[in-house]
Design a protein around this motif. Structure first.
Motif, PDB file in Angstrom:
ATOM      1  N   LYS A  97       0.838  -1.196   0.000  1.00  0.00           N
ATOM      2  CA  LYS A  97       0.000   0.000   0.000  1.00  0.00           C
ATOM      3  C   LYS A  97       0.879   1.255   0.000  1.00  0.00           C
ATOM      4  O   LYS A  97       0.606   2.223  -0.719  1.00  0.00           O
ATOM      5  CB  LYS A  97      -0.939   0.013   1.201  1.00  0.00           C
ATOM      6  N   GLU A 165      -6.251  -5.143  -6.489  1.00  0.00           N
ATOM      7  CA  GLU A 165      -7.260  -4.257  -5.909  1.00  0.00           C
ATOM      8  C   GLU A 165      -6.623  -3.276  -4.933  1.00  0.00           C
ATOM      9  O   GLU A 165      -6.989  -2.094  -4.881  1.00  0.00           O
ATOM     10  CB  GLU A 165      -8.333  -5.090  -5.213  1.00  0.00           C
ATOM     11  N   LEU A 166      -5.659  -3.746  -4.150  1.00  0.00           N
ATOM     12  CA  LEU A 166      -4.991  -2.879  -3.177  1.00  0.00           C
ATOM     13  C   LEU A 166      -4.224  -1.768  -3.886  1.00  0.00           C
ATOM     14  O   LEU A 166      -4.314  -0.593  -3.504  1.00  0.00           O
ATOM     15  CB  LEU A 166      -4.061  -3.721  -2.306  1.00  0.00           C
ATOM     16  N   GLU A 168      -4.574  -0.593  -7.013  1.00  0.00           N
ATOM     17  CA  GLU A 168      -5.450   0.319  -7.744  1.00  0.00           C
ATOM     18  C   GLU A 168      -6.252   1.217  -6.812  1.00  0.00           C
ATOM     19  O   GLU A 168      -6.634   2.333  -7.196  1.00  0.00           O
ATOM     20  CB  GLU A 168      -6.372  -0.483  -8.658  1.00  0.00           C
ATOM     21  N   SER A 169      -6.502   0.763  -5.575  1.00  0.00           N
ATOM     22  CA  SER A 169      -7.220   1.606  -4.614  1.00  0.00           C
ATOM     23  C   SER A 169      -6.405   2.837  -4.227  1.00  0.00           C
ATOM     24  O   SER A 169      -6.954   3.799  -3.684  1.00  0.00           O
ATOM     25  CB  SER A 169      -7.573   0.801  -3.358  1.00  0.00           C
ATOM     26  N   GLU A 170      -5.093   2.804  -4.507  1.00  0.00           N
ATOM     27  CA  GLU A 170      -4.218   3.945  -4.243  1.00  0.00           C
ATOM     28  C   GLU A 170      -3.959   4.764  -5.506  1.00  0.00           C
ATOM     29  O   GLU A 170      -3.007   5.547  -5.556  1.00  0.00           O
ATOM     30  CB  GLU A 170      -2.888   3.456  -3.656  1.00  0.00           C
ATOM     31  N   ASP A 171      -4.828   4.591  -6.525  1.00  0.00           N
ATOM     32  CA  ASP A 171      -4.710   5.319  -7.796  1.00  0.00           C
ATOM     33  C   ASP A 171      -3.349   5.106  -8.448  1.00  0.00           C
ATOM     34  O   ASP A 171      -2.722   6.031  -8.986  1.00  0.00           O
ATOM     35  CB  ASP A 171      -4.950   6.821  -7.591  1.00  0.00           C
TER      36      ASP A 171
END
Length: 394
Positions: A97, A165-166, A168-171
């Motif tokens: 992350k 998913e992790l 991409e959740s941080e753009d």
């Protein structure tokens, strides 16, 4: 005649929090256990303290933002290759992350059929029947088509989907590639973060020689970022998830702690007690295929009496060969005499064949890790008696 050899006790302590006086807690908990269980301290007893509570008491934490900031300073391009990550929600997801938060694009290269510590990434039977082999480079599309439905039998998770998913959740943009050759990453990026644990030095040196701008996880957060925690020797290696935004680092004050606990115990008991900090035990699960050692070392700190390797003879070898004609008490006494007269260094002698060729702290740390477990036992201190005894010690 003594009928018991090594005895191992998990010692319950209060729940340990940041800034607690850990040395006092350890000693007091041992004294309480002594009164409760009625044991007496002896020379060469071993007290072991799990690295988790050492790091907690130190307050040695970093945030996701700390990780992102340190990486941005080392990789100003904000586009990197990440090689050899382990597939672990506890060990790597928060690290990842932080990487994703600091970067715009990641090419994430993983080994297959498993990561460095044995976490599976695909069905090995399907691999054997496919056109791919261990020397292949597998694209993300090929992985999805051939192996993408695979989930880990213990966790019920496909870690590639989880990591995607992790990230991409941080753009952050991500591309996956699967290869057992670290040089493959250079086809995608010359800025590389290596995440392997036990081959870290070799990997960094290899990629650096090939012209990469390369750092290992052990070189991230070796100094504080905006007052954060840090580990000057191991960086982010050995870290664990604390919260969704925070990591607990591998402890950095273990040497001071073990000496202080040893001094207090010697003062109280008059016995020469050895003390160590332990992390993951160095053993492999034959069913789940997991090699437990996700920490950079088993013991980051220990007193001098725990330096070295066992110097033991193999009882079965002696019994079956030198004393093949003896039985009962006569055999036992002959073997005891053999032990008493053994060389101080048995290295290379046939009489040691079959004994475990590992350093003491790895052996004892594995014993401690299995005793304390990783869940809710509440015994972050392990007390071992008789580990250095042998059959000749009555």
């Amino acid at each position: 005649m003594r009928c018991v050899g090594t005895v191992v006790r998990g010692i319950r302590t209060p729940i340990i929090k940041e800034n607690d006086d850990l040395a006092t807690i350890v000693v007091d908990s041992l004294m309480n256990a002594k009164e409760s269980e009625g044991f007496e301290f002896k020379d060469k007893d071993v007290v072991a303290i799990t690295e988790a509570v050492v790091g907690i008491s130190e307050g040695n934490y970093v945030t996701v933002d700390d990780v992102a900031k340190d990486l941005q300073e080392k990789f100003p391009s904000k586009s990197i290759g990440v090689v050899n990550p382990i597939l672990s929600r506890n060990r790597f997801s928060i690290v990842l992350k932080g990487i994703a938060r600091g970067m715009d694009k990641i090419v994430l290269q993983t080994t297959f059929p498993a990561d460095e510590v044995g976490n599976g990434i695909l069905d090995e039977e399907i691999l054997a029947e496919s056109d791919f082999h261990l020397g292949s480079v597998i694209s993300e599309d090929d992985y999805k088509e051939t192996f993408g439905s695979w989930i880990h039998p213990f966790t019920g998770i496909n870690m590639i989907d989880f990591y995607r998913e992790l990230i991409e959740s941080e753009d952050c943009e991500v591309e996956f590639v699967f290869s057992n050759d670290v040089k493959t990453i250079l086809d995608y990026s010359k800025d590389v973060l290596t995440c392997d644990i036990h081959t870290r030095g070799k990997t960094v040196a290899l990629l650096k020689d090939l012209g990469a701008n390369v750092y290992g996880l052990h070189q991230i957060l070796t100094e504080p970022v905006d007052g954060s925690g840090f580990n000057p020797q191991y960086g982010l290696l050995g870290s664990n998830k604390a919260t969704e935004e925070k990591l607990k680092l591998f402890p950095k004050t273990g040497d001071k702690l073990v000496k202080e606990v040893q001094k207090r115990l010697i003062d109280i008991t008059g016995k020469q007690i050895e003390v160590m900090v332990y992390g993951d035990g160095a053993f492999k699960d034959p069913v789940g295929k997991i090699w437990e050692l996700a920490d950079p070392v088993v013991s980051p700190a220990h007193t001098d009496g725990l330096i070295g390797t066992p110097n033991e003879i193999k009882l079965k070898y002696v019994s079956d060969n030198k004393f093949a004609d003896l039985r009962g008490d006569e055999l036992k006494e002959a073997i005891k005499e053999e032990i008493r007269n053994k060389d101080k260094d048995l290295t290379g002698q046939m009489i040691t064949e079959g004994t475990t060729p590992r350093v003491l702290t790895d052996l004892i740390g594995s014993l401690c890790d299995l005793t304390s477990g990783s869940g809710d036992k509440g015994t972050p201190v392990v007390f071992i008696q008789g580990y250095f005894d042998n059959l000749a010690n009555d």
